[in-house]
Design a protein around this motif. Structure first.
Motif, mmCIF file in Angstrom:
data_model
loop_
_atom_site.group_PDB
_atom_site.id
_atom_site.type_symbol
_atom_site.label_atom_id
_atom_site.label_comp_id
_atom_site.label_asym_id
_atom_site.label_seq_id
_atom_site.Cartn_x
_atom_site.Cartn_y
_atom_site.Cartn_z
ATOM 1 N N CYS A 57 -6.238 -5.733 1.435
ATOM 2 C CA CYS A 57 -7.029 -4.570 1.878
ATOM 3 C C CYS A 57 -6.527 -4.066 3.225
ATOM 4 O O CYS A 57 -6.048 -4.843 4.058
ATOM 5 N N ASP A 58 -6.648 -2.775 3.439
ATOM 6 C CA ASP A 58 -6.370 -2.212 4.753
ATOM 7 C C ASP A 58 -7.640 -2.278 5.602
ATOM 8 O O ASP A 58 -8.622 -2.917 5.221
ATOM 9 N N ASN B 191 -4.368 -7.662 -4.113
ATOM 10 C CA ASN B 191 -5.706 -7.258 -3.665
ATOM 11 C C ASN B 191 -5.811 -7.184 -2.142
ATOM 12 O O ASN B 191 -6.911 -7.231 -1.587
ATOM 13 N N ASN C 180 -10.804 -1.326 3.835
ATOM 14 C CA ASN C 180 -11.043 -2.054 2.585
ATOM 15 C C ASN C 180 -10.519 -1.300 1.358
ATOM 16 O O ASN C 180 -11.051 -1.465 0.255
ATOM 17 N N TYR C 181 -9.508 -0.488 1.556
ATOM 18 C CA TYR C 181 -8.829 0.125 0.423
ATOM 19 C C TYR C 181 -7.758 -0.841 -0.082
ATOM 20 O O TYR C 181 -6.993 -1.410 0.707
ATOM 21 N N THR C 182 -7.708 -1.025 -1.389
ATOM 22 C CA THR C 182 -6.744 -1.917 -2.017
ATOM 23 C C THR C 182 -5.562 -1.106 -2.543
ATOM 24 O O THR C 182 -5.612 0.136 -2.590
ATOM 25 N N ALA D 191 -14.582 0.447 -1.316
ATOM 26 C CA ALA D 191 -14.091 0.408 0.063
ATOM 27 C C ALA D 191 -15.273 0.445 1.021
ATOM 28 O O ALA D 191 -16.442 0.424 0.616
ATOM 29 N N HIS E 271 0.836 -1.207 0.000
ATOM 30 C CA HIS E 271 0.000 0.000 0.000
ATOM 31 C C HIS E 271 0.870 1.256 0.000
ATOM 32 O O HIS E 271 0.609 2.212 -0.738
ATOM 33 N N HIS F 97 -6.582 1.489 -5.065
ATOM 34 C CA HIS F 97 -7.090 2.764 -4.551
ATOM 35 C C HIS F 97 -5.954 3.763 -4.341
ATOM 36 O O HIS F 97 -6.061 4.937 -4.731
#
Length: 606
Positions: free
Chosen positions: A238-239, A236, A242-244, A271, A213, A247
């Motif tokens: 996610c944080d 894919n 839910n940002y990939t 997200a 990220h 994003h």
């Protein structure tokens, strides 16, 4: 201290003679008050430029305090570390009481600043000669290794890892690791060194961001590609929101990085706040990124949880041209989805909505059956609605239209028949209506069953599920057709007989009287038809419970409608065809089966 402003210049240039002539008559306390606009003293200036002789003159002859601090809390040793003035640093640590662990207002020691600015000789001197602690943390939890990794000083990183190898995965208060900072600042050489020493690429910060990220936020394709191909990072991942990685790549200006992630299988997903990568790109005004994402399948019609489309976010952040372009894309998609419709109400890019970014936006949310509102992923998207409308408009169903035309009149016809039957049932029955009433009652039940079936089918959208045959009648199980038909005819005949007898009894209720006496919740039936010859006529008494008697009467007549109170006495209304009885004596009509029972018992006693 404008009179001594030239003293700073003498400290920078190392002009000790001019400096002495200027400040020789000034005492130590007054010299400590001579500072520039950032509160830096003459010692700071001499240490920055490595003027050891001036440092010696100020400390030994003028007795200035080596611990004097500037505006940000830095000492002369901090400035010497930043500028990598090894001789000045050696003098300060050897000839004064200044220690290597002295901190500024951020908690940074001279060792931190040497790692930050890549002052390798000073860093080595403090680690080896002064035995400075490489595990010392700043007030935000940073090791010197964090600073060296963040600024790409590979030699300092190697030296710090040699002295303190266990700091390779050390995290700050915010959860940042040295590898995270190196990825964020695009230092591939440092990244390789850290990973070779055991750095973990999957550690996350306080917001759930990992190294990939961070690399996508501010890095190039080289670093991201090395993490994906060499370290098998998840494209894919996610944080916590839910940002990939896609994003974060959309927020940057690296269009080639977006293309690379899409080719590596990056998914376009929303997200937790409903923002797609297109929302993020529009919010930051990335025109090229928006074009790539739309081409990859990201819809400009998608809305976040605040019911805002990408064009709305672009408009709110001052990117009017990008907002207008996205609105054109929206209108184009709507026309393509509904080729046969005449859409004239789509907002133009030059109308008032474009000029007023605070205009409210209303969204129609269509929810699937048995799906909670909070589950956004299972909601019906605009594309599904558009496709369904297009299919219905292109292939109209004649059968569905016919069924719709037939259903409502047929239901109204059934309802009218039921109302007609109820009206007929309220009038006085006669002998000629016995069979007709039974048939109409049977038809009414069938009509009501039909109405219920139609209503349930209209509500559920499908035919009502049938119950198992055991629920309708267990006795019908394993019957052949002939036996079933015979049993059905027998039941119908019995029902007709019961109905006929009941109607006949209602006509004869008023011809006979029955005396009813009550004692402690018991009723006594006394035949008073021959009241003149009471001595010769046997009296037949049959004691039954009050509740059972009322139940038997209710089976022959209609249900009890109400209890009334008249003149302080309880009055029971047992139906429209019955006389009222009050108190202990009441005249009611004797049913036929009671007369037959009386006659039978008379014959037995005779």
């Amino acid at each position: 201290m404008s009179d001594y402003s030239s003293a700073f210049t003498h400290c920078e240039t190392g002009n000790l003679y001019s400096l002495k002539s200027l400040i020789d008559h000034v005492d130590a306390q007054r010299l400590g008050e001579i500072k520039d606009k950032h509160r830096a003293s003459l010692l700071h200036y001499a240490a920055r430029h490595g003027q050891t002789d001036i440092l010696q003159y100020l400390i030994e002859h003028k007795k200035m305090d080596a611990n004097l601090k500037s505006e940000n809390g830095a000492t002369a040793a901090h400035d010497a570390s930043v500028c990598d003035r090894l001789e000045a640093l050696e003098y300060l640590f050897h000839q004064t009481e200044l220690k290597s662990n002295v901190r500024d207002e951020r908690g940074d020691s001279p060792l931190h600043l040497a790692a930050w600015y890549g002052s390798y000789p000073s860093l080595k001197f403090m680690l080896e000669d002064q035995r400075a602690d490489a595990h010392i943390r700043s007030y935000d939890g940073s090791f010197p290794l964090h600073y060296a990794s963040s600024h790409g000083h590979s030699e300092c990183v190697k030296l710090l890892l040699k002295v303190a190898p266990d700091t390779v995965n050390g995290q700050t208060i915010a959860g940042l690791t040295p590898l995270y900072l190196a990825c964020h600042m695009n230092h591939l050489e440092v990244i390789k060194i850290l990973i070779s020493r055991g750095a973990n690429i999957r550690l996350k910060d306080e917001d759930g961001l990992n190294c990939l990220h961070a690399a996508c936020r501010n890095a190039t394709t080289e670093v991201v590609g090395w993490l994906l191909e060499k370290q098998n990072a998840n494209v894919n991942d996610c944080d916590y929101s839910n940002y990939t990685p896609l994003h974060y790549a959309a927020s940057s200006q690296h269009e080639s990085l977006i293309t690379y992630l899409l080719n590596r299988g990056a998914r376009i997903q929303a997200a937790s706040n409903g923002n797609t990568p297109l929302h993020v790109a529009a919010e930051y005004g990335r025109n090229g990124s928006c074009a790539l994402l739309i081409e990859a399948g990201c819809s400009p019609l998608d809305q976040n949880v605040q019911h805002l489309k990408p064009s709305d976010l672009a408009q709110q952040n001052g990117f009017t041209d990008l907002s207008n372009e996205l609105k054109l894309r929206e209108r184009s998609l709507i026309h393509k989805a509904l080729p046969g419709s005449n859409i004239t109400s789509v907002t133009s890019v030059n109308d008032s909505v474009t000029q007023h970014p605070k205009t409210s936006v209303v969204r129609l949310v269509v929810r699937k059956k048995n799906v909670k509102r909070a589950d956004v992923s299972l909601q019906v998207s605009e594309n599904e609605i558009v496709n369904e409308i297009r299919q219905q408009s292109s292939t109209p169903s004649v059968e569905n239209d016919t069924n719709r035309r037939r259903t409502r009149p047929f239901a109204q016809e059934l309802q009218a028949k039921v109302l007609e039957h109820e009206a007929n049932s309220r009038r006085e029955p006669n002998n000629s209506d016995i069979n007709q009433n039974f048939n109409s009652s049977h038809d009414s039940s069938q009509l009501l069953h039909s109405l219920n079936s139609i209503n349930q089918r209209n509500q559920a959208g499908k035919t009502r599920a049938k119950l198992p045959h055991d629920v309708y009648g267990p006795w019908m199980k394993n019957l052949d057709p002939d036996t079933f038909k015979e049993q059905l005819n027998t039941v119908h005949a019995g029902l007709r007989k019961v109905r006929r007898n009941s109607l006949v009894q209602q006509e004869k209720y008023n011809s006979d009287d029955v005396h009813v006496s009550s004692a402690e919740n018991e009723y006594t039936l006394v035949d008073t038809s021959n009241s003149e010859n009471n001595d010769n006529t046997p009296v037949i008494e049959e004691s039954i419970r009050g509740k059972e008697f009322l139940n038997n009467q209710n089976k022959l007549t209609s249900k009890t409608e109400s209890f009334q109170s008249k003149s302080g006495q309880n009055t029971i209304n047992s139906g429209p065809k019955h006389n009222q009885f009050t108190g202990d004596k009441t005249n009611i009509t004797m049913p036929q089966w009671q007369k037959e029972l009386i006659e039978r018992k008379k014959g037995i006693k005779a």
